[in-house]
Design a protein around this motif. Structure first.
Motif, PDB file in Angstrom:
ATOM      1  N   ASN A 251       0.896  -1.140  -0.005  1.00  0.00           N
ATOM      2  CA  ASN A 251       0.140   0.154  -0.066  1.00  0.00           C
ATOM      3  C   ASN A 251       0.789   1.235   0.076  1.00  0.00           C
ATOM      4  O   ASN A 251       1.803   1.296   0.803  1.00  0.00           O
ATOM      5  CB  ASN A 251      -0.902   0.130   1.317  1.00  0.00           C
ATOM      6  N   ALA A 252       0.604   2.220  -0.781  1.00  0.00           N
ATOM      7  CA  ALA A 252       1.186   3.432  -0.784  1.00  0.00           C
ATOM      8  C   ALA A 252       0.652   4.489   0.096  1.00  0.00           C
ATOM      9  O   ALA A 252      -0.495   4.834  -0.057  1.00  0.00           O
ATOM     10  CB  ALA A 252       1.280   4.044  -2.386  1.00  0.00           C
ATOM     11  N   VAL A 253       1.443   4.862   1.064  1.00  0.00           N
ATOM     12  CA  VAL A 253       0.801   6.030   1.972  1.00  0.00           C
ATOM     13  C   VAL A 253       1.810   7.147   1.850  1.00  0.00           C
ATOM     14  O   VAL A 253       2.828   7.132   1.561  1.00  0.00           O
ATOM     15  CB  VAL A 253       0.873   5.611   3.413  1.00  0.00           C
ATOM     16  N   ASP A 254       1.241   8.336   1.888  1.00  0.00           N
ATOM     17  CA  ASP A 254       1.749   9.766   2.004  1.00  0.00           C
ATOM     18  C   ASP A 254       2.849   9.591   2.876  1.00  0.00           C
ATOM     19  O   ASP A 254       2.873   9.444   3.942  1.00  0.00           O
ATOM     20  CB  ASP A 254       0.815  10.991   2.138  1.00  0.00           C
ATOM     21  N   ASP A 255       3.974  10.339   2.231  1.00  0.00           N
ATOM     22  CA  ASP A 255       5.317  10.501   2.891  1.00  0.00           C
ATOM     23  C   ASP A 255       6.098  11.594   2.315  1.00  0.00           C
ATOM     24  O   ASP A 255       6.839  11.590   1.601  1.00  0.00           O
ATOM     25  CB  ASP A 255       6.287   9.213   3.021  1.00  0.00           C
ATOM     26  N   PRO A 256       5.966  12.770   2.879  1.00  0.00           N
ATOM     27  CA  PRO A 256       6.619  14.061   2.299  1.00  0.00           C
ATOM     28  C   PRO A 256       8.086  13.937   2.430  1.00  0.00           C
ATOM     29  O   PRO A 256       8.748  14.751   1.966  1.00  0.00           O
ATOM     30  CB  PRO A 256       6.006  15.381   3.287  1.00  0.00           C
ATOM     31  N   SER A 257       8.571  13.104   3.204  1.00  0.00           N
ATOM     32  CA  SER A 257      10.088  13.183   3.586  1.00  0.00           C
ATOM     33  C   SER A 257      10.785  12.485   2.350  1.00  0.00           C
ATOM     34  O   SER A 257      11.802  12.409   2.057  1.00  0.00           O
ATOM     35  CB  SER A 257      10.297  12.421   4.952  1.00  0.00           C
ATOM     36  N   ARG A 258       9.789  11.506   1.546  1.00  0.00           N
ATOM     37  CA  ARG A 258      10.503  10.792   0.370  1.00  0.00           C
ATOM     38  C   ARG A 258      10.369  11.716  -0.916  1.00  0.00           C
ATOM     39  O   ARG A 258       9.352  12.542  -1.021  1.00  0.00           O
ATOM     40  CB  ARG A 258       9.739   9.678   0.184  1.00  0.00           C
TER      41      ARG A 258
END
Length: 309
Positions: A251-258
């Motif tokens: 599952n893809a989840v939001d991660d602004p650090s990536r």
């Protein structure tokens, strides 16, 4: 004795196990070529130009080349009719071998129709037209039917479920007599993996979206196969201490650090589960590499049925 906070589950390295299996397949393919002058071939049918499908096909083509299996691509236009696509599948069904490759005849042992197909085409209809003997994805209704029957064996087992059981076997997890809970009931993973676990003598419960009190059912499991497609739905507190956890979810989840803006996670809260489980697959790097390895293994097995008689 270590406290629960110090406990760390064994992480099952799917990449490493898949690479070991690929090495075994490569050796068998080499022996077939030397002894019989024949090697396995896989035809991949792709309809349209979806980027994700092209990416998957490229990955499968590369994996085939690595083990000595010859792959053939049938690239078809997006607007092809269902009847034309079925006709192409029939052509491949009827084709026993392809050509000479490095002094070896290529045995067309497998046909893979890359999903999803365009909306105007009935996927079920197309998949059911693939010859049973070449159904290396293991999705033909007769292969699934035999999987569901006692004392019957399908010609091929679906790749991801087969990979899940292979991970358990190669990690030394005993299945016989154990309580297994499968989370999810899809035709691709949940249903067939529950049937494989039954064949391996586990006591199997399937948890799905309509199940009551999912948490208490999952907590009783010695083996958990998570294939619900719900990011981190299974918490550490839901897991029986020492349980084996195979996480199929991607599952893809939001991660602004990536840089991509997202990261991939499984259906299990990995960090929490590591404090309780006996062993666990990571996401990515767990089940994913095994799916491709099992596709190669199925293709090899299909070729051996033709070559070694």
């Amino acid at each position: 004795m270590a406290s629960q906070s110090e406990h760390k589950a064994t992480v099952i390295d799917g990449k490493l196990i898949a690479q070991t299996i690929r090495s075994e397949i490569a050796e068998e393919v080499r022996q077939l070529s030397e002894k019989y002058g024949k090697v396995p071939g896989l035809a991949v049918v792709i309809v349209g130009n979806r980027k994700d499908s092209q990416s998957y096909v490229g990955m499968k083509r590369k994996a085939c080349a690595e083990v000595g299996i010859q792959s053939f691509d049938m690239d078809l236009p997006e607007q092809i009719s269902e009847a034309e696509l079925v006709s192409k599948v029939h052509e491949l069904n009827a084709n026993p071998d392809v050509h000479v490759f490095e002094q070896s005849i290529v045995i067309l042992a497998g046909i893979l129709v890359q999903l999803p197909l365009p909306k105007h085409i009935n996927e079920e209809k197309v998949l059911s037209e693939i010859s049973l003997a070449k159904d290396v994805d293991g999705f033909h209704p007769l292969n699934i039917g035999k999987l569901a029957m006692k004392d019957r064996e399908p010609l091929f087992q679906p790749c991801t479920p087969k990979g899940c059981l292979e991970l358990l076997h190669r990690s030394g997890v005993s299945i016989k007599g154990k309580r297994a809970v499968v989370v999810g009931r899809s035709n691709i993973v949940g249903l067939p993996v529950s049937l494989l676990l039954l064949k391996a003598d586990a006591t199997v419960t399937v948890v799905h979206s309509r199940s009551n009190d999912q948490e208490s059912i999952i907590r009783e499991a010695d083996i958990i196969i998570a294939a619900a497609g719900q990011p981190m739905m299974i918490k550490g507190s839901w897991i029986k201490p020492g349980a084996a956890v195979i996480d199929v979810g991607t599952n893809a989840v939001d991660d602004p650090s990536r840089k991509t803006g997202y990261r991939l996670v499984g259906d299990v809260d990995f960090n929490e589960a590591c404090k309780i489980a006996g062993c666990i697959t990571p996401v990515p790097g767990g089940v994913g590499p095994m799916t491709v390895a099992m596709l190669l293994k199925n293709t090899l097995e299909g070729a051996k049925r033709v070559i070694v008689q």
